[in-house]
Scaffold this motif. Structure first.
Motif, PDB file in Angstrom:
ATOM      1  N   TYR A 109     -45.370 -24.629 -25.155  1.00 22.50           N
ATOM      2  CA  TYR A 109     -46.546 -25.344 -25.653  1.00 22.50           C
ATOM      3  C   TYR A 109     -47.714 -25.102 -24.701  1.00 22.50           C
ATOM      4  O   TYR A 109     -47.575 -25.210 -23.475  1.00 22.50           O
ATOM      5  CB  TYR A 109     -46.265 -26.843 -25.744  1.00 22.50           C
ATOM      6  N   GLN A 111     -52.307 -25.407 -24.245  1.00 25.06           N
ATOM      7  CA  GLN A 111     -53.609 -25.883 -24.705  1.00 25.06           C
ATOM      8  C   GLN A 111     -54.688 -24.999 -24.077  1.00 25.06           C
ATOM      9  O   GLN A 111     -54.600 -24.635 -22.907  1.00 25.06           O
ATOM     10  CB  GLN A 111     -53.832 -27.335 -24.293  1.00 25.06           C
ATOM     11  N   PHE A 120     -54.858 -26.414 -29.665  1.00 26.00           N
ATOM     12  CA  PHE A 120     -53.435 -26.095 -29.632  1.00 26.00           C
ATOM     13  C   PHE A 120     -53.032 -25.584 -31.004  1.00 26.00           C
ATOM     14  O   PHE A 120     -53.719 -25.826 -32.008  1.00 26.00           O
ATOM     15  CB  PHE A 120     -52.614 -27.325 -29.240  1.00 26.00           C
ATOM     16  N   ARG A 123     -49.268 -29.616 -33.373  1.00 22.69           N
ATOM     17  CA  ARG A 123     -49.025 -30.844 -32.625  1.00 22.69           C
ATOM     18  C   ARG A 123     -47.549 -31.017 -32.282  1.00 22.69           C
ATOM     19  O   ARG A 123     -46.670 -30.773 -33.116  1.00 22.69           O
ATOM     20  CB  ARG A 123     -49.508 -32.049 -33.433  1.00 22.69           C
ATOM     21  N   THR A 124     -47.282 -31.434 -31.035  1.00 15.69           N
ATOM     22  CA  THR A 124     -45.931 -31.753 -30.589  1.00 15.69           C
ATOM     23  C   THR A 124     -45.983 -33.063 -29.807  1.00 15.69           C
ATOM     24  O   THR A 124     -47.055 -33.657 -29.632  1.00 15.69           O
ATOM     25  CB  THR A 124     -45.362 -30.653 -29.670  1.00 15.69           C
ATOM     26  N   TYR A 126     -45.743 -33.202 -26.722  1.00 17.43           N
ATOM     27  CA  TYR A 126     -46.576 -32.904 -25.549  1.00 17.43           C
ATOM     28  C   TYR A 126     -48.046 -33.192 -25.861  1.00 17.43           C
ATOM     29  O   TYR A 126     -48.771 -33.716 -25.012  1.00 17.43           O
ATOM     30  CB  TYR A 126     -46.426 -31.445 -25.136  1.00 17.43           C
ATOM     31  N   THR A 127     -48.479 -32.862 -27.074  1.00 19.13           N
ATOM     32  CA  THR A 127     -49.858 -33.152 -27.473  1.00 19.13           C
ATOM     33  C   THR A 127     -50.120 -34.652 -27.437  1.00 19.13           C
ATOM     34  O   THR A 127     -51.126 -35.114 -26.880  1.00 19.13           O
ATOM     35  CB  THR A 127     -50.124 -32.656 -28.909  1.00 19.13           C
ATOM     36  N   GLU A 140     -56.209 -29.158 -33.544  1.00 17.86           N
ATOM     37  CA  GLU A 140     -55.137 -28.271 -33.978  1.00 17.86           C
ATOM     38  C   GLU A 140     -55.734 -27.058 -34.680  1.00 17.86           C
ATOM     39  O   GLU A 140     -56.577 -27.193 -35.571  1.00 17.86           O
ATOM     40  CB  GLU A 140     -54.192 -29.020 -34.918  1.00 17.86           C
ATOM     41  N   ASP A 159     -44.242 -27.969 -20.174  1.00 17.15           N
ATOM     42  CA  ASP A 159     -42.850 -27.668 -20.498  1.00 17.15           C
ATOM     43  C   ASP A 159     -41.957 -28.340 -19.463  1.00 17.15           C
ATOM     44  O   ASP A 159     -42.442 -29.018 -18.551  1.00 17.15           O
ATOM     45  CB  ASP A 159     -42.616 -26.151 -20.494  1.00 17.15           C
TER      46      ASP A 159
END
Length: 273
Positions: A109, A111, A120, A123-124, A126-127, A140, A159
């Motif tokens: 992931y 940005q 990014f 979206r995950t 982490y976002t 996004e 990560d």
């Protein structure tokens, strides 16, 4: 450390995450009170972060005094008291695209920070965590890998730490024109090789005509080391990474022990602990 002077400092540079901010990303009332006291006494307070200028805004608002120079994107950008960008060291465009390709190929992931926004692919978790921490929303863009002529202050890969360690090693070997550094656990910031919080702070010092001996800098992570070395007094909070504790001139209380307030009271106002 016995020869460290107290009083006579004209500027203090403060890292945000894990230094000024608590784990819940707040500034304690004790720290706010001390910072306001310093500003009211004429001391310049420079906030310095891996965040974008927009991502730092809430901290300046919490302090509640007129803004000053600020260091953002890990030293790639300096803004003046009116919020105007006066110093910039972007990631070379071709290299930025190659780093994005590397991250995508490794299912990492990432940005990309452009101006006051970050982008990014999708979206995950982490976002969500990053947005909660920084208090502003990214954008996004599934077509991010098709970008050309990229202008970015930094690329952030998030990560697991063991994967971050490997990616840091890879990127350092592949791209000599950038510098991958840790800002916090699991965060790998990739900035221009010539960018650092230390060089950004030195630019501000030259601009204001303030000598190194009149400057304090505080931090906790690898990305803060150049800033601590650029200041006359480099201070680590007690929760800092081992490599920061090793190079610090002084170690103060942690980010949950009002370490910033303790430093201001001791070294700016000469009050014993």
């Amino acid at each position: 450390m016995g020869n460290i002077k107290t009083k006579g400092y004209k500027l203090i540079a403060l890292d945000l995450d894990d230094t000024l901010l608590t784990p819940s990303k707040q500034i304690s009332e004790e720290n706010i009170k001390a910072i306001r006291r310093a500003i009211d006494a004429g001391v310049r307070v420079v906030l310095a972060s891996g965040r974008t200028a927009e991502g730092m805004r809430f901290a300046a608002d919490a302090i509640g005094r007129p803004g000053d120079y600020a260091i953002s994107a890990g030293g790639a950008v300096v803004t003046d008291p009116k919020g105007r960008e006066v110093y910039s060291r972007p990631v070379p465009s071709d290299t930025a695209k190659e780093i994005m390709t590397y991250a995508a190929r490794n299912d990492a992931y990432f940005q990309v920070f452009c101006g006051s926004d970050f982008y990014f692919i999708s979206r995950t978790a982490y976002t969500d965590a990053y947005e909660l921490s920084c208090r502003f929303t990214g954008k996004e863009d599934p077509g991010i890998m098709d970008w050309t002529d990229i202008s970015t202050s930094k690329i952030l890969i998030i990560d697991k730490q063991e994967r971050i360690d490997q990616m840091r090693s890879d990127l350092a070997a592949l791209f000599p024109d950038v510098k991958p550094v840790y800002s916090q656990s699991g965060y790998l910031e990739i900035v221009n090789a010539t960018a650092s919080k230390g060089k950004a702070l030195s630019f501000i010092m030259r601009t204001l005509g303030i000598a190194k001996e009149q400057v304090i800098a505080m931090g906790d992570s690898e990305i803060d080391i150049p800033m601590l070395k650029a200041a006359g007094l480099g201070i680590a909070v007690s929760n800092a990474r081992a490599e920061v504790l090793r190079i610090a001139d002084h170690i103060t209380g942690s980010n949950v022990e009002n370490g910033v307030a303790a430093v201001i009271n001791q070294f700016i106002f000469g009050e014993s602990q």
